[in-house]
Every structure is written in C-alpha cells, then in structure tokens.
Design a protein around this motif. Structure first.
Motif, PDB file in Angstrom:
ATOM      1  N   ASP A  28       0.806  -1.264   0.069  1.00  0.00           N
ATOM      2  CA  ASP A  28      -0.193  -0.007  -0.137  1.00  0.00           C
ATOM      3  C   ASP A  28       0.712   1.236  -0.057  1.00  0.00           C
ATOM      4  O   ASP A  28       0.374   2.328  -0.145  1.00  0.00           O
ATOM      5  CB  ASP A  28      -0.852  -0.045   1.158  1.00  0.00           C
TER       6      ASP A  28
ATOM      7  N   SER B 114      -0.081   3.015  -2.915  1.00  0.00           N
ATOM      8  CA  SER B 114      -1.320   3.260  -3.072  1.00  0.00           C
ATOM      9  C   SER B 114      -2.121   4.492  -2.924  1.00  0.00           C
ATOM     10  O   SER B 114      -3.306   4.795  -3.511  1.00  0.00           O
ATOM     11  CB  SER B 114      -2.623   2.245  -2.438  1.00  0.00           C
TER      12      SER B 114
ATOM     13  N   ASP C 270      -8.352   1.374   2.038  1.00  0.00           N
ATOM     14  CA  ASP C 270      -7.141   0.917   1.212  1.00  0.00           C
ATOM     15  C   ASP C 270      -7.524   0.658  -0.075  1.00  0.00           C
ATOM     16  O   ASP C 270      -6.857   0.924  -1.229  1.00  0.00           O
ATOM     17  CB  ASP C 270      -6.225   0.036   1.995  1.00  0.00           C
TER      18      ASP C 270
ATOM     19  N   ARG D  38      -6.261   1.824  -3.698  1.00  0.00           N
ATOM     20  CA  ARG D  38      -5.731   1.210  -4.539  1.00  0.00           C
ATOM     21  C   ARG D  38      -6.327   1.424  -5.931  1.00  0.00           C
ATOM     22  O   ARG D  38      -5.455   1.618  -7.015  1.00  0.00           O
ATOM     23  CB  ARG D  38      -5.730  -0.319  -4.024  1.00  0.00           C
TER      24      ARG D  38
END
Length: 594
Positions: A464, A467, A489, A493
């Motif tokens: 991440d 991301s 998250d 993403r």
C-alpha cells in the motif's frame, strides 16, 4: 476548694456546658429534618413521603431502578437509541484525541478567529455575477461546499490570475481546464482560507494545493528575497516517500517554468528517509522557499534545528486522514508545535469520513469544506471486478488477469513477502516487472517507480506504499492480489487507474480468508458505484438493513458496518494499548515506508 469552684461556675450566667461533636451533629440533623417537615403542605403527604423514603432506604439501587421503570419514571430506550447513544460516546471519545493543534497553542489557549489575508482576489466581473450564478456552477460540477463567506468558483485557469509561464506549463501538460476540485479548491486556497478538500482519486488534488504554495512563495521572494539559512514559506506533508517525491518533482517543474519565463528562482527541498543528509544541509544553508516532507524525517530535522518554521505560513497535509490517524497524530502534533504564528492549513484526501472532518475543523480558522463526491466513495471511472479465487490458485490466476488489458499494470499485495514472491514468479514467466515495499532501499524504490513510469517495465508489484496519491497516467488495470483489511485502502488502490476522466479496470481476488466485515463493506461500495455484485457477495446479509441503522461507519467511512464495530478503530485501540504497555508504536513501523 473544688466545691467553691463548682458553685462559682453554676452562678455564672454566661457559662455554656461542653456538647460533644456527635451530639451537635445529631441536633443539627434534627433541626434540618424539622424544617423540611414544616415546609411540607399536609400531614398526609408527609406520611406518604416518609414511607417512600423509608422504603427506598431499604432497597438496593438496582431494585430502585427496576421499581422506577415499572412506574415509567425512566423511559425504556429502544435498541436503536442505545446503539446511537453508544456511537455518540465513541465519537466524542475519539474527538478528544484528534484536535489538530500544537501543544503550545493548546497550553496557552491560543485561538485564531480570522483567516490569513492574501493579496489574491477573484476577478471583479466574476464576483459581480452573484451567488446564484456561482451556485449554478457548483451544481453543474457536483461541487458541495460548506462554510461561511464562500469563494466564487473559477472555471478557467486564466481567471485565477496565474503568471503566463504557469499557464503555458499547464497547456504543455495538456491540462487545459480545471477539474471540479480545482474549480473551487484553487480559488479557496489562493484566497488564504483554511480548507478541507475531498475528491475522487485522480481528480487533480495535487495541483490544487501545490500551485497556491508556489504562488505564495513567488510573492514572498519578490517582496523580500530569501537569504542563506532562511525558509521555508510553506510546507506539504505526505504519508509516503513515493508521494513526497512525486509532489516535489511537480513543484520543481513549475518552479523551472517560472525561471524560464523570467521570474526569480524558487527552491523546493525534499525531506524524507533515504536522502543524503549532506545534500539536504547544502539546500538548507542556501535558503529555500518550499519543503515537501514525510512526518518522521521532518520531525527529526526540526528537532535537530536544521531549519525552523518561523516564516512558514502555509501547511498542506496530503492524504490528511492518514496523518490524523493514530499512527501519525503525535508526529503531526510535534510538527505543529514548531510554528511560531498563524498558518493557512489545507487538508486533502479521497477518503475522509465526516467525523474525521469534524475533528480537523476544531483547529482550522473559518474553514471551507470542498467536496466532490462522497468521501470514501470509489471513482465511477473504474470498472470494478471482484472474483472468488482460492488462496493456492491466486498466483496462477494472476497470469490470466494480466491478459485483460495491455500494460502497464499495477498489482497490490498486503505484505512484503507476497510482493517478492509475485515479482519472482512473474520474472520466471517472462513478465517484465519491478517491485516496491518498505523493506527495499530508497534507490531500489526510486528505480522501480521511474522505470515503470517511463514504460520500461510492464508491471509494478507493490504494498500500500504505492496506493496513496501516486499518479501513473496510463495505468489501465489494477489487480488486488488480496483484499486489504480496510475499505479505505481498497478505494486508494483502485484509484491508481481511471484517472483524469479515463476509464480503468480493477480486479480484486477475494476468498474466505477475508473477514466478513470487509466483504460487506465491499458489497455496499460496489452497490453504490452501480457495479456488478458477484453472487458470493450478494448472498451476504446486511445487519444494518435489519436494524434499520443505515449510513455506514462515521469513523472510517465503510458502508457495511457502524462505528461501534469498526475494525480500524479496534486496530487503533490495540496500538494505543501497545504503546501504553511499552510495545512498538505503529508509526515506527510506518516509518519504513517513509
């Protein structure tokens, strides 16, 4: 002799015999009781009251509450009311920890009431069009604003009083018209107002906060040039090294365009882990106008007095909800304590739940909230495909998914080991790929990002760390090798594709290893974005629909749960307990990704 003395005391009229303390208390209580009885209207009511008091004295507190409920003296709360009350208490408890103020300001009670004044103002002919015209523009571009004394939206860069070299630079970059967040966000930032900016990923938030910083730095340099050892005028905080590097590059490119157009040189310094300290020291000594930093390295430099924030009047926090989260709260509060005067504060993110906004609002001065779409919602330009893939079949199925679109493709995995395994597997299969995660050196990470952006590599595999905020212009496909533990998250993403009005595809692998909570959040997110919901998600029952408590979590923005069972909040509590017990704080672990 003794008899004579006793007789003398008896004859003394002023003599008052000693009364023990206990007896005096009893007499005083008797006097109060007598006064209360004489104040009562009738003897019958007095008897009833004495009987009731005596009965209560003989009952336990629990029995008294039961008796009062029988008499309907205490209204019975419904399950919904109890849950709402519990959520309110949780939100209030969180609010006490989230105030975005410095320790010094909190201790001295410093409170600013007026926004910072700037020399910028919208064109007079725009202002004269009136509020109705401005509201019509906001409605056309689905811009929601909250706050007092709204700044007019501007639909052209030429109306924003930008220097000619900047307008030419934007034309060269094919940025011909401002996006919705820029239409309202740029005028707000240029006018000096504190701001919370919320918009879909890929909607142009970076330009909205970096361009005003450049303009303020230019104005300050023209008025009084920065000399050796001075600076900065403004600062941008980023949660990861890659995002900080990208933001710094954009600032430097715009500053170069100004120099080419005959304007003074504006210097921007990048402060993050993995950079040679000698080069940074040279930049500090030379004097600089802007700084882009990650919290850990910035706090370290300020503590060592490498530079100060005495003249810093502009602070922007990119991915601000992450900054305010538990892992960065102490770092941010420490950084805020280095400011010596009022500053303009801007908070930007794609996922900023309403309650997080409220926490931040407590520290901002007459802030304006500029919202383009629901905070935490997925971009409507991304086609979301969710597929059930068994754990042992993921790696093989990954090759099939790569056939959906041409490169470049971005693959996300939850942990570093999976990133390395996927990278090795794809190399063995002849796929040109690079990988980044917190365990790699800064040189390796920079090489991976640059080669991927230059189309020298077809696939980027990442945790991440890649991301949030990173801009990869041509990505058509994002693959989630596993579903992240938080729905925020996931939104970040898939936001790496479908940027700037283009359409992208996001494929997510899911199986029984994912918690039911995150699957339910995903189901409702897909429903909101009018995407196809696969059968294994459609079969999930939504407890909120049964209870009638719709609206999702006010803490993380997940649509499939409430704040009283929020996994993100539970994670923060565990971190807090670990910190109290002497465990390793999450921000230290996050520092690897700075």
């Amino acid at each position: 002799m003794g008899d004579t003395a006793d007789h003398a005391f008896d004859d003394d009229e002023n003599y008052v015999p000693y009364v023990p303390v206990k007896q005096r208390r009893l007499e005083k209580m008797h006097k109060y009781a007598t006064q209360r009885r004489t104040a009562e209207p009738t003897p019958d009511e007095q008897d009833d009251e004495e009987t009731a008091v005596q009965a209560r004295n003989n009952m336990s507190l629990l029995d008294q509450i039961v008796e009062q409920k029988k008499l309907n003296l205490i209204p019975e709360k419904t399950e919904e009311e109890k849950r709402i009350e519990e959520e309110r208490q949780i939100e209030e408890a969180q609010a006490r920890h989230k105030a975005l103020v410095s320790v010094q300001e909190a201790a001295t009670g410093t409170h600013y009431t007026e926004p910072i004044k700037t020399s910028w103002s919208p064109p007079a002919y725009i202002v004269e069009k009136g509020d109705e015209r401005h509201d019509a523009i906001r409605q056309k571009f689905h811009i929601i604003t909250e706050g007092d004394d709204l700044v007019p939206p501007l639909t052209n860069f030429s109306d924003m009083r930008l220097p000619r070299p900047i307008l030419e630079y934007l034309d060269e970059k094919k940025i011909l018209k401002p996006t919705p967040i820029q239409i309202q966000g740029l005028p707000v930032a240029l006018s000096g107002r504190d701001m919370i900016g919320i918009a879909f990923t890929g909607s142009g938030k970076t330009l909205t906060f970096s361009l005003p910083l450049l303009m303020f730095a230019l104005e300050a340099e023209i008025r009084l040039p920065i000399e050796r050892g001075e600076g900065p005028i403004g600062m941008i905080l980023c949660p990861s090294r890659e995002l900080a590097n990208q933001t710094h590059e954009n600032l430097c490119n715009m500053a170069k365009a100004l120099v080419d157009g005959g304007y003074p040189e504006l210097r921007a310094v990048l402060c993050m882990g993995g950079i040679d300290m000698k080069l940074q020291d040279e930049a500090f000594q030379k004097g600089f106008h802007m700084v882009v930093a990650t919290p850990g390295r910035l706090m370290d430099l300020l503590t060592k007095k490498k530079f100060n924030l005495d003249n810093c009047k502009y602070l922007c926090m990119d991915e601000a909800d992450r900054m305010i989260d538990m892992g960065f709260e102490d770092d941010v509060r420490t950084i805020m304590s280095f400011f010596k005067s009022q500053r303009q504060t801007l908070l930007f993110s794609a996922t900023m739940p309403k309650k997080i906004q409220d926490f931040a609002l407590s520290a901002l001065v007459q802030p304006l909230v500029v919202n383009v779409g629901r905070a935490g919602a997925a971009s409507l330009d991304v086609i979301q495909e969710v597929e059930y893939v068994k754990q042992e079949a993921k790696m093989v199925y990954l090759l099939e998914c790569l056939q959906k679109t041409p490169p470049p493709v971005l693959i996300f995995a939850e942990n570093k080991n999976d990133v390395d395994d996927i990278h090795e597997y794809l190399l063995l299969k002849g796929v040109e790929g690079v990988a980044i995660h917190g365990g790699k050196t800064q040189d390796e990470r920079e090489y991976a990002i640059k080669s991927f952006k230059a189309y020298k590599k077809d696939v980027l595999i990442a945790t991440d760390v890649a991301s949030k905020g990173l801009d990869f212009a041509a990505i058509q496909h994002v693959i989630n090798y596993d579903m992240p533990k938080e729905i925020e998250d996931y939104v970040h993403r898939i936001g790496r594709t479908g940027r700037s009005g283009k359409t992208g595809v996001a494929t997510t692998f899911i199986n029984q290893h994912c918690s039911e909570q995150i699957r339910l959040d995903l189901k409702l997110l897909l429903r909101e974005a009018k995407q196809r919901i696969p059968p294994f998600l459609a079969a999930l029952e939504d407890p909120a629909e049964k209870s009638g408590l719709l609206g999702g979590c006010t803490f993380c923005g997940g649509l499939g749960h409430r704040i009283n069972n929020c996994p993100k909040l539970e994670q923060q509590r565990r971190l807090q307990m670990n910190a109290i017990m002497g465990g390793h704080h999450e921000s230290g672990g996050g520092g690897a990704d700075f």
